[in-house]
Design an enzyme around this catalytic site. Sequence first.
Site, mmCIF file in Angstrom:
data_model
loop_
_atom_site.group_PDB
_atom_site.id
_atom_site.type_symbol
_atom_site.label_atom_id
_atom_site.label_comp_id
_atom_site.label_asym_id
_atom_site.label_seq_id
_atom_site.Cartn_x
_atom_site.Cartn_y
_atom_site.Cartn_z
ATOM 1 N N THR A 93 32.816 87.097 -11.419
ATOM 2 C CA THR A 93 31.734 86.196 -11.827
ATOM 3 C C THR A 93 31.953 85.677 -13.242
ATOM 4 O O THR A 93 31.784 84.494 -13.512
ATOM 5 C CB THR A 93 30.372 86.922 -11.740
ATOM 6 O OG1 THR A 93 30.193 87.372 -10.396
ATOM 7 C CG2 THR A 93 29.230 86.018 -12.135
ATOM 8 N N HIS A 117 30.202 79.701 -5.699
ATOM 9 C CA HIS A 117 29.379 80.807 -5.202
ATOM 10 C C HIS A 117 29.928 81.169 -3.835
ATOM 11 O O HIS A 117 30.358 80.294 -3.083
ATOM 12 C CB HIS A 117 27.909 80.364 -5.067
ATOM 13 C CG HIS A 117 27.082 81.296 -4.242
ATOM 14 N ND1 HIS A 117 26.428 82.375 -4.777
ATOM 15 C CD2 HIS A 117 26.841 81.326 -2.905
ATOM 16 C CE1 HIS A 117 25.799 83.017 -3.806
ATOM 17 N NE2 HIS A 117 26.040 82.397 -2.653
#
Length: 140
Positions: A93, A117
Amino acid sequence: MAVERTFSMIKPDATRRNLTGAITKMLEDAGLRVVASKRVWMNRREAERFYAVHRERPFFSELVEFMSSGPTLVQVLEGENAIAKNREVMGATNPADAQEGTIRKVHALSISENSVHGSDSAETAKTEITFWFSEMEIVG
């Protein structure tokens, strides 16, 4: 190994920089096949619903604002162990922690503007896919 489907989204920071083709190519080069794809510009309500799992997190408002700030490309990917493979290709991330050659290491601007994502489990994939796509839109 099982063929499975997962959800992928190319976020506004990447679409603004015209990176949808480059990112999709990275996914396809990893053996994932795009079986559904569309460009959407979510409104605040859609962003709040899609990211409802983060509602109590301190970054929720900023996330909703960012995700409704421009178009995204939502996709259904299919392949052997697609969920794990997509997460591997995306990278950590935080782009500072991502491995070389991953989407986030190559394209992300920051931890919040991290370009992509992807679903983290089979259950999440099913929920996220059905949020954006009907069965008729998924053509394998």
